[in-house]
Write a protein that holds these residues in place. Structure first.
Motif, PDB file in Angstrom:
ATOM      1  N   LEU A 199     -39.378 -33.991  36.920  1.00 56.85           N
ATOM      2  CA  LEU A 199     -39.468 -34.846  35.738  1.00 56.85           C
ATOM      3  C   LEU A 199     -40.279 -34.143  34.663  1.00 56.85           C
ATOM      4  N   GLU A 200     -39.841 -34.279  33.429  1.00 54.59           N
ATOM      5  CA  GLU A 200     -40.559 -33.680  32.299  1.00 54.59           C
ATOM      6  C   GLU A 200     -40.509 -34.623  31.106  1.00 54.59           C
ATOM      7  N   SER A 201     -41.477 -34.492  30.230  1.00 50.17           N
ATOM      8  CA  SER A 201     -41.318 -35.165  28.952  1.00 50.17           C
ATOM      9  C   SER A 201     -40.130 -34.515  28.246  1.00 50.17           C
ATOM     10  N   ALA A 202     -39.425 -35.300  27.451  1.00 58.45           N
ATOM     11  CA  ALA A 202     -38.237 -34.772  26.768  1.00 58.45           C
ATOM     12  C   ALA A 202     -38.604 -33.598  25.868  1.00 58.45           C
ATOM     13  N   ASP A 203     -39.769 -33.683  25.236  1.00 55.92           N
ATOM     14  CA  ASP A 203     -40.203 -32.590  24.358  1.00 55.92           C
ATOM     15  C   ASP A 203     -40.491 -31.322  25.148  1.00 55.92           C
ATOM     16  N   HIS A 204     -41.111 -31.463  26.311  1.00 55.72           N
ATOM     17  CA  HIS A 204     -41.426 -30.306  27.159  1.00 55.72           C
ATOM     18  C   HIS A 204     -40.146 -29.632  27.628  1.00 55.72           C
ATOM     19  N   ALA A 205     -39.170 -30.460  28.044  1.00 54.24           N
ATOM     20  CA  ALA A 205     -37.886 -29.902  28.501  1.00 54.24           C
ATOM     21  C   ALA A 205     -37.170 -29.183  27.368  1.00 54.24           C
ATOM     22  N   ALA A 206     -37.178 -29.791  26.183  1.00 61.57           N
ATOM     23  CA  ALA A 206     -36.495 -29.185  25.034  1.00 61.57           C
ATOM     24  C   ALA A 206     -37.156 -27.883  24.622  1.00 61.57           C
ATOM     25  N   ALA A 207     -38.477 -27.831  24.682  1.00 61.06           N
ATOM     26  CA  ALA A 207     -39.206 -26.634  24.254  1.00 61.06           C
ATOM     27  C   ALA A 207     -38.883 -25.431  25.119  1.00 61.06           C
ATOM     28  N   ARG A 208     -38.545 -25.666  26.383  1.00 59.94           N
ATOM     29  CA  ARG A 208     -38.229 -24.529  27.258  1.00 59.94           C
ATOM     30  C   ARG A 208     -36.727 -24.391  27.493  1.00 59.94           C
ATOM     31  N   GLY A 209     -35.940 -25.167  26.780  1.00 62.50           N
ATOM     32  CA  GLY A 209     -34.493 -25.027  26.849  1.00 62.50           C
ATOM     33  C   GLY A 209     -33.841 -25.615  28.073  1.00 62.50           C
ATOM     34  N   ALA A 210     -34.505 -26.576  28.729  1.00 59.25           N
ATOM     35  CA  ALA A 210     -33.931 -27.201  29.913  1.00 59.25           C
ATOM     36  C   ALA A 210     -32.942 -28.289  29.525  1.00 59.25           C
ATOM     37  N   THR A 211     -31.859 -28.400  30.282  1.00 58.58           N
ATOM     38  CA  THR A 211     -30.845 -29.425  30.032  1.00 58.58           C
ATOM     39  C   THR A 211     -31.092 -30.623  30.936  1.00 58.58           C
ATOM     40  N   PRO A 212     -31.350 -31.790  30.393  1.00 59.04           N
ATOM     41  CA  PRO A 212     -31.606 -32.972  31.225  1.00 59.04           C
ATOM     42  C   PRO A 212     -30.370 -33.418  32.001  1.00 59.04           C
ATOM     43  N   ILE A 213     -30.607 -33.892  33.208  1.00 63.98           N
ATOM     44  CA  ILE A 213     -29.546 -34.515  34.001  1.00 63.98           C
ATOM     45  C   ILE A 213     -29.377 -35.961  33.554  1.00 63.98           C
ATOM     46  N   ALA A 214     -30.493 -36.644  33.380  1.00 64.39           N
ATOM     47  CA  ALA A 214     -30.500 -38.034  32.937  1.00 64.39           C
ATOM     48  C   ALA A 214     -31.897 -38.351  32.439  1.00 64.39           C
ATOM     49  N   GLU A 215     -32.001 -39.450  31.725  1.00 63.39           N
ATOM     50  CA  GLU A 215     -33.316 -39.938  31.305  1.00 63.39           C
ATOM     51  C   GLU A 215     -33.774 -41.004  32.298  1.00 63.39           C
ATOM     52  N   LEU A 216     -34.995 -40.887  32.778  1.00 65.35           N
ATOM     53  CA  LEU A 216     -35.625 -41.932  33.574  1.00 65.35           C
ATOM     54  C   LEU A 216     -36.343 -42.844  32.584  1.00 65.35           C
ATOM     55  N   CYS A 217     -35.839 -44.048  32.400  1.00 66.30           N
ATOM     56  CA  CYS A 217     -36.298 -44.860  31.272  1.00 66.30           C
ATOM     57  C   CYS A 217     -37.054 -46.119  31.657  1.00 66.30           C
ATOM     58  N   GLY A 218     -37.096 -46.477  32.946  1.00 67.01           N
ATOM     59  CA  GLY A 218     -37.794 -47.693  33.319  1.00 67.01           C
ATOM     60  C   GLY A 218     -38.227 -47.709  34.768  1.00 67.01           C
ATOM     61  N   TYR A 219     -39.301 -48.452  35.038  1.00 65.64           N
ATOM     62  CA  TYR A 219     -39.870 -48.552  36.381  1.00 65.64           C
ATOM     63  C   TYR A 219     -40.491 -49.935  36.515  1.00 65.64           C
ATOM     64  N   GLY A 220     -40.065 -50.675  37.520  1.00 69.77           N
ATOM     65  CA  GLY A 220     -40.622 -52.000  37.761  1.00 69.77           C
ATOM     66  C   GLY A 220     -41.022 -52.170  39.204  1.00 69.77           C
ATOM     67  N   VAL A 221     -42.192 -52.733  39.434  1.00 65.97           N
ATOM     68  CA  VAL A 221     -42.675 -52.960  40.796  1.00 65.97           C
ATOM     69  C   VAL A 221     -43.124 -54.410  40.951  1.00 65.97           C
ATOM     70  N   SER A 222     -43.101 -54.880  42.182  1.00 66.84           N
ATOM     71  CA  SER A 222     -43.597 -56.206  42.505  1.00 66.84           C
ATOM     72  C   SER A 222     -43.953 -56.241  43.980  1.00 66.84           C
ATOM     73  N   ASN A 223     -44.622 -57.303  44.380  1.00 67.26           N
ATOM     74  CA  ASN A 223     -44.920 -57.533  45.787  1.00 67.26           C
ATOM     75  C   ASN A 223     -44.454 -58.930  46.150  1.00 67.26           C
ATOM     76  N   ASP A 224     -43.779 -59.077  47.267  1.00 69.23           N
ATOM     77  CA  ASP A 224     -43.275 -60.385  47.661  1.00 69.23           C
ATOM     78  C   ASP A 224     -44.400 -61.387  47.897  1.00 69.23           C
ATOM     79  N   GLY A 225     -45.437 -60.941  48.615  1.00 65.37           N
ATOM     80  CA  GLY A 225     -46.534 -61.840  48.934  1.00 65.37           C
ATOM     81  C   GLY A 225     -46.130 -62.995  49.823  1.00 65.37           C
ATOM     82  N   THR A 226     -45.131 -62.782  50.667  1.00 67.07           N
ATOM     83  CA  THR A 226     -44.615 -63.887  51.477  1.00 67.07           C
ATOM     84  C   THR A 226     -44.622 -63.609  52.976  1.00 67.07           C
ATOM     85  N   HIS A 227     -44.072 -62.476  53.396  1.00 68.60           N
ATOM     86  CA  HIS A 227     -43.904 -62.223  54.834  1.00 68.60           C
ATOM     87  C   HIS A 227     -43.905 -60.712  55.070  1.00 68.60           C
ATOM     88  N   PRO A 228     -44.488 -60.236  56.175  1.00 70.52           N
ATOM     89  CA  PRO A 228     -44.528 -58.786  56.406  1.00 70.52           C
ATOM     90  C   PRO A 228     -43.182 -58.157  56.724  1.00 70.52           C
TER      91      PRO A 228
END
Length: 410
Positions: free
Chosen positions: A235-264
């Motif tokens: 993973l790289e910042s888009a600017d870092h990848a562009a500065a070294r000429g790397a071609t992105p496969i995809a953008e990782l644009c979101g991350y969500g986490v939670s905990n059930d808090g109900t049962h193991p």
């Protein structure tokens, strides 16, 4: 507040039951091949997802003495990812390392206990450095001579996704410019298989060879096939990848986490839908923008129903037309590596406009009523955004969102 930076995936490495590298794995999944089969270990009496490549090839025996199989697989996938990324040494030195694993070096630990009691012959191995859960991260960081952080996450089946998500946050928020993140797991031993049997979650072997063992969302599903593997994403910042000429496969644009808090053990639709909603909010996406869901879907009776219900809660009426598939019928459940392998596959699916099928799907469960991409891969030339679900035992949920990178498809 500091402006959030765009984060891109610039390289992927994998080793799975269907491929020695990322390309082989993705191609095998698209072709509908299955890697769940009889184990070469005669003490394992169920079909499993076994990695066939020699992950210790090229390493000095002195190195292998202190490395469990989980570390060997992590290094194998990391080496591929780093070779593809072609980072300069100065970038490697500042590359963060974020690894998820469900249990770490348990194969060595089982062997050491058995050797202590005289069940198996003693082998020359340094048990403590081989079994510590952070061994994969430590070895990868040493290979890079990185002085950045090297973190390990043990959140059961969501561990690989959590590792990727936490690396994403570090780059997005400006703490790092580049990181390697993913997951690895190797627990195919008779002792661990016996432990999983206690939970009654392992699938029964099929009556005939062409029926498949693990059948996510299917009417006759009986559980998951235990598997091993690893996946690493650069993973790289888009600017870092562009500065070294790397071609992105995809953008990782979101991350969500939670905990059930109900049962193991029992998952919860509220916790799962919350993680998906948080991921979409983090990415600034509406449910209508998502064109594919790579499901956690292990093939258990309750788990697949709950994930289906959670998807319906988030996507509403759109859920009926939303392609949803699980690759666990093809490779089995790799526990701590699952979220990383599935994230890698989702990123590649977005890049190529084609999604893998759910193998061995059989309709008939009224509570599993979505479009599960049965049997064959599906071309989705209009695919722009996809999410990857990872839900861990103990209630830890993690969801990653990927968006098509500019210029990756016509």
């Amino acid at each position: 507040m500091t402006q959030r930076r765009s984060v891109v995936v610039t390289a992927i490495g994998m080793v799975t039951p269907v491929g020695d590298n990322a390309e082989q794995t993705f191609d095998a999944l698209i072709e509908g091949r299955c890697g769940v089969a009889r184990s070469p270990d005669g003490g394992i009496d169920r079909r499993v997802g076994h990695v066939r490549t020699d992950v210790a090839a090229g390493l000095h025996p002195a190195q292998v003495r202190m490395m469990d199989r989980v570390t060997l697989m992590a290094q194998h996938a990391a080496a591929e990812a780093m070779a593809r990324a072609a980072l300069e040494d100065r970038h490697k030195a500042q590359c963060g390392v974020f690894i998820g694993t469900g249990i770490g070096g348990v194969s060595t630990l089982c062997e050491a206990v058995e050797a202590y009691h005289g069940v198996v012959p003693r082998r020359t191995v340094l048990v403590v450095p081989a079994t510590m859960p952070n061994a994969p991260a430590a070895h990868i960081a040493q290979q890079l001579t990185s002085t950045a952080e090297a973190q390990t996450y043990t959140t059961a089946c969501s561990a690989g996704a959590v590792a990727i998500g936490e690396a994403f946050r570090r780059i997005r928020d400006g703490y790092l410019d580049v990181a390697i993140a993913g997951g690895a797991e190797a627990m195919l031993t008779p002792v661990i298989m016996a432990a999983w049997k206690q939970l009654h979650v392992l699938c029964a072997d099929p009556e005939s060879g062409d029926e498949g063992s693990c059948r996510p969302f299917s009417r006759r599903r009986t559980g998951f096939a235990l598997a091993e593997g690893a996946a690493m994403l650069v993973l790289e910042s888009a600017d870092h990848a562009a500065a070294r000429g790397a071609t992105p496969i995809a953008e990782l644009c979101g991350y969500g986490v939670s905990n059930d808090g109900t049962h193991p053990l029992r998952p919860d639709p509220d916790g799962q839908s919350l993680a998906m909603s948080r991921c979409l909010a983090d990415a600034g996406l509406s449910p209508g923008e998502v064109g594919y869901v790579n499901a956690h879907a292990t093939g258990t009776l309750v788990g697949d129903r709950i994930e289906t219900a959670a998807i319906r809660r988030v996507f509403g009426a759109q859920a009926d037309a939303l392609p949803v598939s699980s690759i666990k019928g093809a490779i089995g459940h790799t526990i701590g590596a699952a979220g990383a392998i599935e994230a890698a596959v989702t990123a590649m699916a977005v890049a190529r406009g084609v999604v893998p099928p759910t193998l061995f799907f059989e309709p008939g469960d009224a509570q599993c009523d979505l479009d599960y991409v049965p049997g064959r891969a599906r071309q989705l030339p209009g695919l722009r955004v996809a999410i990857s679900n990872s839900f861990g035992m103990g209630g830890n949920n993690a969801v990653l969102a990927f968006r098509q990178a500019a210029g990756t498809r016509g």
